[in-house]
Scaffold this motif. Structure first.
Motif, PDB file in Angstrom:
ATOM      1  N   ARG A 270       0.901  -1.159   0.000  1.00  0.00           N
ATOM      2  CA  ARG A 270       0.000   0.000   0.000  1.00  0.00           C
ATOM      3  C   ARG A 270       0.941   1.211   0.000  1.00  0.00           C
ATOM      4  O   ARG A 270       1.755   1.357   0.910  1.00  0.00           O
TER       5      ARG A 270
ATOM      6  N   SER B  39      -9.749  -8.382  -5.127  1.00  0.00           N
ATOM      7  CA  SER B  39      -9.858  -8.126  -3.679  1.00  0.00           C
ATOM      8  C   SER B  39     -10.822  -9.145  -3.122  1.00  0.00           C
ATOM      9  O   SER B  39     -11.918  -9.316  -3.669  1.00  0.00           O
ATOM     10  N   ILE B  40     -10.432  -9.802  -2.026  1.00  0.00           N
ATOM     11  CA  ILE B  40     -11.322 -10.852  -1.521  1.00  0.00           C
ATOM     12  C   ILE B  40     -12.648 -10.280  -1.019  1.00  0.00           C
ATOM     13  O   ILE B  40     -13.626 -11.001  -0.909  1.00  0.00           O
ATOM     14  N   ASP B  41     -12.693  -8.976  -0.714  1.00  0.00           N
ATOM     15  CA  ASP B  41     -13.908  -8.388  -0.119  1.00  0.00           C
ATOM     16  C   ASP B  41     -15.128  -8.399  -1.054  1.00  0.00           C
ATOM     17  O   ASP B  41     -16.251  -8.308  -0.597  1.00  0.00           O
TER      18      ASP B  41
ATOM     19  N   MET C 254     -12.977 -11.237   6.787  1.00  0.00           N
ATOM     20  CA  MET C 254     -12.537  -9.911   6.344  1.00  0.00           C
ATOM     21  C   MET C 254     -13.717  -9.189   5.702  1.00  0.00           C
ATOM     22  O   MET C 254     -14.763  -9.794   5.422  1.00  0.00           O
ATOM     23  N   GLY C 255     -13.534  -7.934   5.426  1.00  0.00           N
ATOM     24  CA  GLY C 255     -14.597  -7.105   4.835  1.00  0.00           C
ATOM     25  C   GLY C 255     -14.806  -5.873   5.683  1.00  0.00           C
ATOM     26  O   GLY C 255     -15.670  -5.853   6.552  1.00  0.00           O
ATOM     27  N   ARG C 256     -13.973  -4.855   5.449  1.00  0.00           N
ATOM     28  CA  ARG C 256     -14.031  -3.625   6.252  1.00  0.00           C
ATOM     29  C   ARG C 256     -15.338  -2.895   6.060  1.00  0.00           C
ATOM     30  O   ARG C 256     -15.927  -2.382   6.986  1.00  0.00           O
TER      31      ARG C 256
ATOM     32  N   GLU D 165     -15.775  -8.221   9.424  1.00  0.00           N
ATOM     33  CA  GLU D 165     -14.845  -7.323  10.136  1.00  0.00           C
ATOM     34  C   GLU D 165     -15.444  -5.928  10.403  1.00  0.00           C
ATOM     35  O   GLU D 165     -15.316  -5.378  11.490  1.00  0.00           O
TER      36      GLU D 165
ATOM     37  N   HIS E 230      -5.923 -13.121   7.839  1.00  0.00           N
ATOM     38  CA  HIS E 230      -5.228 -13.258   6.553  1.00  0.00           C
ATOM     39  C   HIS E 230      -5.201 -14.688   6.020  1.00  0.00           C
ATOM     40  O   HIS E 230      -4.840 -14.896   4.856  1.00  0.00           O
TER      41      HIS E 230
ATOM     42  N   ARG F  11      -6.877 -14.949   2.746  1.00  0.00           N
ATOM     43  CA  ARG F  11      -6.320 -14.370   1.521  1.00  0.00           C
ATOM     44  C   ARG F  11      -5.367 -15.305   0.777  1.00  0.00           C
ATOM     45  O   ARG F  11      -5.078 -15.077  -0.402  1.00  0.00           O
TER      46      ARG F  11
END
Ligand code: F6P
Length: 320
Positions: free
Chosen positions: A72, A125-127, A169-171, A222, A249, A252
């Motif tokens: 990032r 992206s896994i989201d 995950m998943g913000r 998440e 993680h 992922r």
């Protein structure tokens, strides 16, 4: 066009290697030189790259992660960094760039487009929070990883009459949690898109246990709360034993599913073909089994992909 480049950026996901391989091989087949940029946009800023050959992508298709590595990159958030990245690309003789990544990466792709770089984006992206694609790369593999974990958790949960809170995950997006609830037979999915009433959930759990159920699984995205804290609150309210597990993680990594391998191959080849036919500033997407193009401007201004309202309804209907 003689030379193109490819990079992976943001959070990694399974299928990125398969996509890099497809870009490299489709590019070479079209007579192009293909450059691999290391560590996403950071590699563009630092001019960290290598010329790819067919051999550099052999035996990577089945591997999770990304051989080009990812990062990032703070510099890409401001104009000076974006300008430097575009100048470096031009200095490398790159006439087209393929960016494989999630929302932040596609934001960077739009910024480079505005600097005059020819860019095509591949959603990864896994989201599954990227709009204008039914599935992003890596989502299917992550769902399969979660399913394996939840199946195992169910075995132990039912041996001890426990309720398990499983955090995915998943913000900002509950896709992984809700689809896992459907595919693993979980009782609840708590997602950021929908409010939930913990009191109601506890009453329902109590009723289920009184009816003789031996376990409960509650999927928590998440972005919808902290599984550990919710587990403690439920334990305090109903007195039954609870446990929390954060999959983190683990979701992922791993070998990509056939779905992700095929999607990566299609996206990789389509990215090269579209650059060659003059498309720029666009993201590839999967729509009704076909590949569609959407401008990066439209993708970014749409924000987070909305959750299909049928999914939470399906999850709760099947959990009765
Ligand atoms: O955006 C993908 C994602 O996997 C999110 O679901 C998660 O919140 C985040 O990345 C984790 O980021 P990092 O790898 O930087 O910890």
């Amino acid at each position: 066009m003689k030379r193109i480049a490819v990079l992976t950026s943001g959070g990694d996901c399974s299928g990125m290697n398969a996509a890099i391989r497809a870009v490299v091989r489709a590019g070479l087949a079209a007579g192009l030189e293909v450059i691999g940029i290391q560590k996403g946009y950071q590699g563009l800023i630092d001019r960290h790259y290598e010329l790819m050959s067919t051999k550099s992508v052999s035996n990577v298709l089945q591997r999770g992660g990304t051989i080009l590595q990812s990062a990032r990159c703070k510099e890409m958030r401001d104009m000076a960094g974006q300008r430097l990245a575009a100048e470096n690309l031009a200095g490398m003789g790159v006439e087209g760039l393929i960016v494989i990544g999630g929302d932040g990466s596609l934001n960077g792709a739009l910024a480079l487009t505005q600097q005059g770089t020819n860019v095509i984006g591949i959603p990864a992206s896994i989201d599954n929070d990227i709009p204008f694609t039914d599935m992003a790369l890596g989502v299917d593999t992550a769902l399969n990883n979660i399913a394996r974990a939840v199946d195992n958790i169910k075995d132990t949960a039912s041996s001890h009459d426990r309720a398990f809170l499983v955090e995915t995950m998943g913000r900002n997006c509950g896709y992984l949690a809700v689809v896992s609830a459907i595919s693993c037979g979980a009782e609840y999915s708590l997602i950021p898109e929908e409010p939930y009433d913990l009191e109601e959930i506890c009453q329902e759990l109590r009723r289920r246990y009184q009816q003789g159920r031996s376990n409960s699984i509650i999927m928590v995205a998440e972005g919808a709360g902290n599984a550990q804290k919710i587990a403690e609150q439920i334990k305090d309210k109903i007195g039954f034993e609870t446990r929390a597990i954060v999959l983190g993680h683990y979701q992922r990594g791993g070998s990509p599913t056939v779905f992700d391998r095929l999607l990566a191959a299609r996206f990789g080849q389509a990215a090269v073909e579209n650059l060659l036919s003059g498309e720029r500033g666009k993201m590839l997407g999967l729509k009704n089994s076909g590949i569609q193009l959407t401008t990066l401007e439209k993708v970014i201004s749409a924000g987070i992909r909305p959750i299909d309202k049928l999914l939470p309804r399906l999850a709760s209907n099947l959990a009765v």
